[in-house]
Design an enzyme around this catalytic site. Structure first.
Site: not given
Length: 640
Positions: A327-330
Site C-alpha cells: 500500500g502507501s508505505t511503498f
C-alpha cells in the site's frame, strides 16, 4: 537243553568282537570330543571369550542434552525438562504383549500409548529400546523399579524433553521440536544414529529446525552388563556425549510479550521491531499464536484441527511468511526513485483532482474530491495517490524496482525461521517470465501506490524503514551468539542515494505523524525527544472499492504502518500489518506507536508519552493486556 562246549566258545568269540568294536567306537568319540574341547579351550579360547563378552555386554546410545535458547538478556526461551519414562527392549522381553500386560497391572497406560508402542516395536531392531509411556510421575517409576524382576526387558528411564517456558510468545520464532518421523528420515540427509532412537526429538520449525545440528549435540554411549535373561546387572562404562550448543537470540522477551499481547487485541496481525544500528530483531510478533509445548509431546487430533481450521491462521509466521501489498508505505521508495532520476524536486507540486486518467480508465485517489496541488512532503503527509501515479509515468517501473530492491523489497533474508518469503518486486522481465505478457503503464500506476503485483512482508517493511532512517544497508539479525561466541556484526554499507534526498523522505514521514493533516497524527508521540516518523498504508484485497464495514472480514483491506523513532536519533524501526484491519491510520498506527514506546522505555511507557485525550483509553487498554508480571513492570529488559 545243555549247550556244547563248541557253541559256548563261538558265542564268546562273537561277544568279544562286538565289545571290541563298540569300545573302539567309544574311544574314537571320546578322542574327538577331547580334541574339540582342547581346540575350543586352548586354540579358540580368545575367539569364544570375545563372543561371550559380546553376548554379556550391551552398548546403548545416550541422547545428549539439547542446547538451550535464551533471549538477548539471558531469559530462557527453550529449556530441557526431566522426562520419566518406561522403555522396553524386545529381545530381552520375550513375549512383548504379555510383558506390557504385566506392566499395565502396575501402572495405568492408556490404549493409545500401547498401540503406538507396539507399532514402534515392530518397526525397530529387537535390541533398540522403545518407549512404552513417558511423562510419568516419580511414583510410577518407583513402582516399575521395585517390580523389575517380574518385568524382563522393561526398565524405568529418565531423559530430557523440550519445554518452552514462555509458551505462545516465541512459538513462531523458536518453533518447536518433535519425535523423528519417517517423513523426517526421508527428507533429511543425516546418518546420525541418534535419529534412530525412538521418539528422539528434532527441530521441526523455526530456530529449532534451522539450528538443528548445533542444538542436537553428539551421542553418548553406555556399556551395560546383562545376565542370561537379559536383565541389566550393572553399568560398566558411560560417555554422556557432547551437549548441544546454546543459542542467544537478539529478541527481547519483555518486548516480545508486550508485542504479542498488543497484537492479540485484534484478530490477525503481525509486527517486527528492529534495532536500526545493529539490525537486531528485538521482536517478531504474530497473533493469534499457539502453545508449542503441545507439539513436543504429540498434539491431539482435536487441538491440531482447531489450529489448522482457524481462519486467522495461528500456525503461520505472518511476520516473515506473509506477503501483502505494501500500500502507501511503498510511496517513500517511489519518491526516492523520482528524486534520484531527477524527475522531482522538493518544491514541485502536482495537481490532484481525485483521479488520473489513462486511456479509457480512471485511477482514483483515496480522497475522491482530490487534494489540490501538493508537493513532495504533502504527498507523503496526506498520502495522495495521484501524485504517485504521475511519478510512476515519469520514472517507470525499472527505476522504481531498482530503488525498492536497495531497501529490501523482493529480497529473501537469510534468517533461521521457517518459510521466509522474498515477496515480489515486479519489473518488465518478471511479468514476461511469470505471465508471458508485456508490462503496461497501468501496472506501473498500481505499483506506485503499493498495489498490483508488489508484495512485501512485515520483515521487509521493517528493514525498509531502518534503511530509510539510517541511510545504510542494515541487515536483519536473529541469532546473537552460539555457545557464548558472539556472531560478528556485518558492516552496513551506505545506500547509493544522496543524503539530501533521504532527508526529504524522512521529513515527509515526520509530517505524517506530527502535523495536523498527517494521516497518523492521532498516533503521535508527545515528548519531543521521542518523536516518531511513520507512514500509513491501506492495501486492497479486492478490485472493487467499497466500505470495509459492508463486507465480510476476509474481504476488508489490510492495515499497515511503518515507523522509526526517535526522529532525530533513530534507534528502532517498526512495521505492523493488521490483516483485514481496514485503514492503516486507525488500525495499525496506534499498535505501532504502543510497541515503539515500549521499546524506547524498556517497559510500559508513561501515560504522558501519549496525547492528553488518549491517556484514559491507553490506561484501560494496558489493563486489558495479558502480560507477564515482569513484562508489565519492565523488569526483564535493560534499557541499554
Amino acid at each position: 537243553m545243555k549247550r556244547s562246549p563248541k557253541d559256548t566258545e563261538a558265542s564268546t568269540r562273537l561277544v568279544t568282537r562286538r565289545a571290541a568294536v563298540l569300545g573302539g567306537v567309544q574311544l574314537c568319540l571320546a578322542g574327538v570330543l577331547g580334541w574339540r574341547m582342547r581346540q575350543m579351550q586352548v586354540e579358540q579360547a580368545d575367539q569364544f571369550r570375545l563372543l561371550a563378552e559380546e553376548n554379556r555386554i550391551n552398548i546403548r546410545l545416550i541422547a545428549p542434552a539439547r542446547g538451550l535458547i535464551f533471549d538477548r538478556n539471558g531469559t530462557p526461551l527453550a529449556e530441557n525438562a526431566q522426562n520419566y519414562r518406561v522403555v522396553i527392549v524386545r529381545e530381552d522381553a520375550g513375549d512383548v504383549e504379555a510383558a506390557i500386560a504385566r506392566l499395565r497391572q502396575l501402572i495405568y497406560i492408556d490404549d493409545d500409548e500401547v498401540e503406538r508402542a507396539l507399532k514402534e516395536i515392530s518397526r525397530r531392531s529387537p535390541f533398540v529400546p522403545v518407549t512404552i509411556t513417558e511423562q510419568r510421575s516419580w511414583d510410577d517409576v518407583a513402582i516399575v523399579a521395585v517390580n523389575a524382576p517380574a518385568l524382563p526387558g522393561i526398565t524405568p528411564d529418565v531423559g530430557l524433553s523440550r519445554h518452552y517456558p514462555l509458551g505462545q510468545d516465541f512459538a513462531h520464532v523458536i518453533g518447536y521440536v518433535g519425535p523423528v518421523s519417517d517423513y523426517d528420515l526421508g527428507r533429511i540427509e543425516d546418518d546420525d544414529p541418534l535419529l534412530q532412537i525412538p521418539k528422539f526429538q528434532i527441530g521441526k520449525t523455526g530456530v529449532e529446525q534451522k539450528y538443528e545440528h548445533d542444538l542436537r549435540g553428539s551421542a553418548g554411549a553406555r556399556r551395560i552388563e546383562v545376565n542370561a535373561a537379559g536383565r541389566v546387572m550393572r553399568e560398566l562404562d558411560r560417555d554422556d556425549g557432547v551437549p548441544g550448543s546454546d543459542l542467544q537470540l537478539t529478541v527481547d522477551s519483555g518486548l516480545q510479550n508486550f508485542c504479542e499481547a498488543r497484537l492479540a487485541l485484534g484478530l490477525s496481525a503481525s509486527a517486527v521491531v528492529m534495532d536500526i544500528e545493529t539490525g537486531d530483531l528485538t521482536a517478531v510478533g504474530n497473533a493469534p499464536s499457539f502453545d508449542p509445548n503441545k507439539f513436543v509431546r504429540g498434539i491431539s487430533v482435536a487441538d491440531y484441527r482447531d489450529l489448522t481450521g482457524n481462519k486467522y491462521r495461528p500456525l503461520a509466521n505472518k511476520a516473515v511468511q506473509g506477503a501483502y501489498p505494501p500500500g502507501s508505505t511503498f510511496k517513500m521508495l517511489v519518491t526516492l526513485a523520482a528524486l534520484d532520476a531527477g524527475e522531482l524536486n522538493a518544491t514541485e507540486t502536482i495537481y490532484c483532482g481525485g483521479f488520473t486518467k489513462l486511456g479509457d480508465r480512471r485511477f482514483h485517489c483515496w480522497k475522491r474530491g482530490g487534494h489540490g496541488r501538493v508537493n513532495l512532503e504533502q504527498s507523503l503527509q496526506q498520502s495522495c495517490d495521484v501524485f504517485y501515479y504521475e511519478l510512476a509515468q515519469r520514472v517507470g517501473i525499472e527505476r522504481i524496482a531498482e530503488c525498492a530492491r536497495a531497501f529490501g523489497i523482493g529480497e529473501r533474508f537469510d534468517l533461521p525461521m521457517s518459510a521466509v518469503t522474498a515477496g515480489v518486486m515486479p519489473d518488465m522481465d518478471w511479468k514476461r517470465d511469470r505471465y508471458g505478457e508485456s508490462w503496461k503503464v497501468g501496472d506501473s500506476l498500481n505499483a506506485a501506490i503499493g498495489q498490483g503485483f508488489v508484495l512485501s512482508s512485515p520483515l521487509q517493511l521493517a528493514v525498509m524503514s531502518a534503511r530509510i532512517a539510517s541511510g545504510r544497508a542494515v541487515m536483519p539479525r536473529l541469532v546473537k551468539s552460539v555457545d557464548g561466541v558472539e556472531i560478528p556484526l556485518e558492516s552496513a554499507a551506505p545506500l547509493p542515494f544522496r543524503p539530501e534526498h533521504l532527508a526529504l523522505i524522512r521529513k515527509g514521514m515526520y509530517s505524517v505523524s506530527n502535523t495536523a493533516r498527517g494521516t497518523a497524527f492521532r498516533s503521535r508521540i508527545e515528548p519531543p525527544a521521542l518523536k516518531l516518523a511513520g507512514k500509513t498504508g491501506t492495501s486492497q484485497v479486492r478490485s472493487v472499492v467499497v466500505d470495509n464495514s459492508e463486507v465480510p472480514w476476509e474481504q476488508r483491506d489490510h492495515a499497515l504502518f511503518v515507523a522509526y523513532a526517535p526522529y532525530d536519533t533513530p534507534r528502532y524501526a517498526v512495521s505492523v500489518v493488521i490483516e483485514h484491519g481496514g485503514g492503516g491510520s486507525s488500525a495499525a498506527a496506534p499498535v505501532a506507536r504502543d510497541i515503539m514506546l515500549y521499546a524506547l522505555h524498556g517497559g510500559l511507557p508513561p501515560l504522558d508519552a501519549y496525547p492528553a485525550a488518549d491517556r484514559r483509553g491507553v490506561e484501560e487498554m494496558f489493563a486489558r493486556l495479558d502480560l507477564r508480571e515482569t513484562t508489565r513492570a519492565g523488569g526483564e529488559r535493560s534499557r541499554a
